[in-house]
Design a protein around this motif. Structure first.
Motif, PDB file in Angstrom:
ATOM      1  N   ILE A 141      23.002  33.770  33.021  1.00  0.00           N
ATOM      2  CA  ILE A 141      24.219  32.998  33.279  1.00  0.00           C
ATOM      3  C   ILE A 141      24.707  33.383  34.675  1.00  0.00           C
ATOM      4  O   ILE A 141      25.053  34.540  34.915  1.00  0.00           O
ATOM      5  CB  ILE A 141      25.317  33.275  32.240  1.00  0.00           C
ATOM      6  N   ASP A 142      24.688  32.433  35.585  1.00  0.00           N
ATOM      7  CA  ASP A 142      25.140  32.643  36.960  1.00  0.00           C
ATOM      8  C   ASP A 142      26.563  32.100  37.057  1.00  0.00           C
ATOM      9  O   ASP A 142      26.779  30.886  37.109  1.00  0.00           O
ATOM     10  CB  ASP A 142      24.198  31.906  37.916  1.00  0.00           C
ATOM     11  N   VAL A 143      27.538  33.011  37.068  1.00  0.00           N
ATOM     12  CA  VAL A 143      28.947  32.609  37.056  1.00  0.00           C
ATOM     13  C   VAL A 143      29.458  32.356  38.468  1.00  0.00           C
ATOM     14  O   VAL A 143      29.260  33.175  39.366  1.00  0.00           O
ATOM     15  CB  VAL A 143      29.810  33.687  36.372  1.00  0.00           C
ATOM     16  N   TYR A 144      30.115  31.222  38.643  1.00  0.00           N
ATOM     17  CA  TYR A 144      30.643  30.761  39.924  1.00  0.00           C
ATOM     18  C   TYR A 144      29.523  30.735  40.962  1.00  0.00           C
ATOM     19  O   TYR A 144      29.498  31.517  41.906  1.00  0.00           O
ATOM     20  CB  TYR A 144      31.806  31.638  40.395  1.00  0.00           C
ATOM     21  N   PRO A 145      28.593  29.800  40.809  1.00  0.00           N
ATOM     22  CA  PRO A 145      27.382  29.781  41.634  1.00  0.00           C
ATOM     23  C   PRO A 145      27.559  29.322  43.067  1.00  0.00           C
ATOM     24  O   PRO A 145      26.601  29.382  43.847  1.00  0.00           O
ATOM     25  CB  PRO A 145      26.473  28.812  40.868  1.00  0.00           C
ATOM     26  N   GLY A 146      28.738  28.852  43.444  1.00  0.00           N
ATOM     27  CA  GLY A 146      28.955  28.427  44.830  1.00  0.00           C
ATOM     28  C   GLY A 146      28.013  27.295  45.204  1.00  0.00           C
ATOM     29  O   GLY A 146      27.965  26.257  44.550  1.00  0.00           O
ATOM     30  N   GLY A 147      27.225  27.510  46.246  1.00  0.00           N
ATOM     31  CA  GLY A 147      26.271  26.496  46.684  1.00  0.00           C
ATOM     32  C   GLY A 147      24.985  26.487  45.882  1.00  0.00           C
ATOM     33  O   GLY A 147      24.116  25.651  46.124  1.00  0.00           O
ATOM     34  N   ARG A 151      15.760  30.364  31.184  1.00  0.00           N
ATOM     35  CA  ARG A 151      16.884  29.427  31.260  1.00  0.00           C
ATOM     36  C   ARG A 151      17.917  29.987  32.219  1.00  0.00           C
ATOM     37  O   ARG A 151      18.165  31.197  32.240  1.00  0.00           O
ATOM     38  CB  ARG A 151      17.529  29.268  29.872  1.00  0.00           C
ATOM     39  N   VAL A 152      18.506  29.104  33.022  1.00  0.00           N
ATOM     40  CA  VAL A 152      19.581  29.503  33.917  1.00  0.00           C
ATOM     41  C   VAL A 152      20.780  28.597  33.671  1.00  0.00           C
ATOM     42  O   VAL A 152      20.678  27.374  33.822  1.00  0.00           O
ATOM     43  CB  VAL A 152      19.170  29.406  35.403  1.00  0.00           C
ATOM     44  N   TYR A 153      21.879  29.204  33.268  1.00  0.00           N
ATOM     45  CA  TYR A 153      23.133  28.465  33.135  1.00  0.00           C
ATOM     46  C   TYR A 153      23.915  28.648  34.432  1.00  0.00           C
ATOM     47  O   TYR A 153      24.347  29.752  34.755  1.00  0.00           O
ATOM     48  CB  TYR A 153      23.954  28.983  31.954  1.00  0.00           C
ATOM     49  N   ALA A 191      23.639  22.916  34.220  1.00  0.00           N
ATOM     50  CA  ALA A 191      24.908  22.979  34.944  1.00  0.00           C
ATOM     51  C   ALA A 191      26.026  22.801  33.933  1.00  0.00           C
ATOM     52  O   ALA A 191      26.119  21.756  33.281  1.00  0.00           O
ATOM     53  CB  ALA A 191      24.964  21.896  36.011  1.00  0.00           C
ATOM     54  N   VAL A 192      26.860  23.827  33.770  1.00  0.00           N
ATOM     55  CA  VAL A 192      27.891  23.797  32.734  1.00  0.00           C
ATOM     56  C   VAL A 192      29.227  24.235  33.314  1.00  0.00           C
ATOM     57  O   VAL A 192      29.292  24.899  34.353  1.00  0.00           O
ATOM     58  CB  VAL A 192      27.513  24.702  31.539  1.00  0.00           C
ATOM     59  N   SER A 193      30.297  23.873  32.614  1.00  0.00           N
ATOM     60  CA  SER A 193      31.632  24.261  33.052  1.00  0.00           C
ATOM     61  C   SER A 193      32.551  24.412  31.846  1.00  0.00           C
ATOM     62  O   SER A 193      32.469  23.634  30.883  1.00  0.00           O
ATOM     63  CB  SER A 193      32.206  23.227  34.025  1.00  0.00           C
ATOM     64  N   ALA A 194      33.391  25.416  31.896  1.00  0.00           N
ATOM     65  CA  ALA A 194      34.411  25.670  30.888  1.00  0.00           C
ATOM     66  C   ALA A 194      35.361  26.702  31.485  1.00  0.00           C
ATOM     67  O   ALA A 194      35.102  27.230  32.566  1.00  0.00           O
ATOM     68  CB  ALA A 194      33.792  26.191  29.586  1.00  0.00           C
ATOM     69  N   VAL A 207      29.617  26.925  26.143  1.00  0.00           N
ATOM     70  CA  VAL A 207      28.662  26.088  26.887  1.00  0.00           C
ATOM     71  C   VAL A 207      27.364  26.828  27.225  1.00  0.00           C
ATOM     72  O   VAL A 207      26.552  26.343  28.018  1.00  0.00           O
ATOM     73  CB  VAL A 207      29.311  25.541  28.184  1.00  0.00           C
ATOM     74  N   THR A 208      27.180  28.005  26.651  1.00  0.00           N
ATOM     75  CA  THR A 208      25.963  28.778  26.895  1.00  0.00           C
ATOM     76  C   THR A 208      25.397  29.280  25.571  1.00  0.00           C
ATOM     77  O   THR A 208      26.082  29.277  24.556  1.00  0.00           O
ATOM     78  CB  THR A 208      26.234  30.000  27.800  1.00  0.00           C
ATOM     79  N   THR A 209      24.146  29.704  25.601  1.00  0.00           N
ATOM     80  CA  THR A 209      23.544  30.386  24.456  1.00  0.00           C
ATOM     81  C   THR A 209      23.438  31.866  24.806  1.00  0.00           C
ATOM     82  O   THR A 209      23.549  32.248  25.968  1.00  0.00           O
ATOM     83  CB  THR A 209      22.146  29.815  24.147  1.00  0.00           C
TER      84      THR A 209
END
Length: 210
Positions: free
Chosen positions: A23-29, A45-47, A79-82, A90-92
Motif C-alpha cells: 500500500i503506497d500512501v499518498y503516492p504523489g506523482g 499487488r500495489v494499492y 488506484a484507490v481513495s478513502a 479500499v485495500t486487502t
C-alpha cells in the motif's frame, strides 16, 4: 529523488519483492507506485492510496493514479481513495505499507482540520497489514526533542515522536537506517529551502505488526 543504489536499498529495507502486496500512501506523482509495480510483478499487488483529505488538490491526484493504473503492464495497480482512517475499506491485507515524506503531515492543518489524527491513522495501518506486515516510514528529521512542533512550519518531525506514536498502535520497531542521513542539515530550515531541498536529513523506520 534517489539514485539507483539508494532506491534499491530502500526496497530491500522494506522487504518488497515479487508477489508482495504494497500500500503506497499518498503516492504523489506515482514514482514509488511505478517502482513497486515493477518489483512485485504480476503475482503482487500495489494499492496506490490517495487520502481523501488531499483528493481535492488541483493536480487531481486520484485521476493521476487512475491513469497510471491504466497504462500497459500496470494491471497489478489499484488506484484507490478513502479517508486516512478508512484505509481498510479500499485495500486487502498487505505485506507492506509505505509512507514516504508524509507522516509529518498527520500533524498539520492539512490533515487535522479534516478530523483525522495520527493515532487513528496508525490504528488503521495496523488493521490494514497482515501479521508480520511491515510499516515503513521515511520522513524529514526535526531537531531531537522537538516532537511535532515543526511539522506545520518546517515539514519535519522528531523521529522519537514518530516511534512513540506508532508503537502505541501495537507495532514493534524492527529496523532503522541511516541511509538517508545528512549530518550537514541543521534541522532548522523548511524542507523546501534551497539549502536542503532534496537533501534533508531523513530517518527510515521499519515497524512490524506482531
Amino acid at each position: 529523488m534517489y539514485d539507483q543504489a539508494k532506491q534499491s536499498e530502500l526496497i530491500r529495507f522494506a522487504g518488497v519483492d515479487a508477489g508482495t502486496t504494497v500500500i503506497d500512501v499518498y503516492p504523489g506523482g506515482g514514482a514509488w507506485t511505478r517502482i513497486f509495480s515493477d518489483v512485485v510483478g504480476p503475482a503482487g499487488r500495489v494499492y496506490s492510496f490517495v487520502p481523501a483529505e488531499v483528493a481535492h488538490f488541483q493536480n487531481d491526484p486520484v485521476g493521476l493514479m487512475q491513469t497510471l493504473a491504466e497504462e500497459p503492464g500496470r494491471g497489478n495497480i489499484d488506484a484507490v481513495s478513502a479517508t486516512l482512517s478508512a484505509l481498510t475499506e479500499v485495500t486487502t491485507p498487505a505485506d507492506v505499507l509505505w509512507l514516504h515524506l508524509f507522516y509529518h503531515d498527520l500533524h498539520t492543518a492539512l490533515i487535522e482540520d479534516k478530523g483525522v489524527t495520527a493515532d487513528a491513522f496508525n490504528r488503521a495501518v495496523f488493521e490494514a497489514l497482515k501479521p508480520g506486515g511491515r510499516y515503513v516510514i521515511v520522513d524529514h528529521r526535526a531537531a531531537d526533542g522537538s516532537g511535532t512542533r515543526d511539522a506545520q512550519s518546517l515539514h519535519r518531525i522528531d523521529l522519537a515522536s514518530v516511534r512513540k506514536e506508532v508503537e502505541a498502535a501495537g507495532f514493534v520497531l524492527t529496523a532503522e537506517s541511516s541511509m538517508l542521513a545528512n549530518k550537514n542539515d541543521p534541522h532548522s530550515n523548511k524542507v523546501f529551502d534551497p539549502s536542503v531541498k532534496s537533501a534533508t536529513d531523513r530517518f527510515v523506520y521499519r515497524f512490524e505488526k506482531p
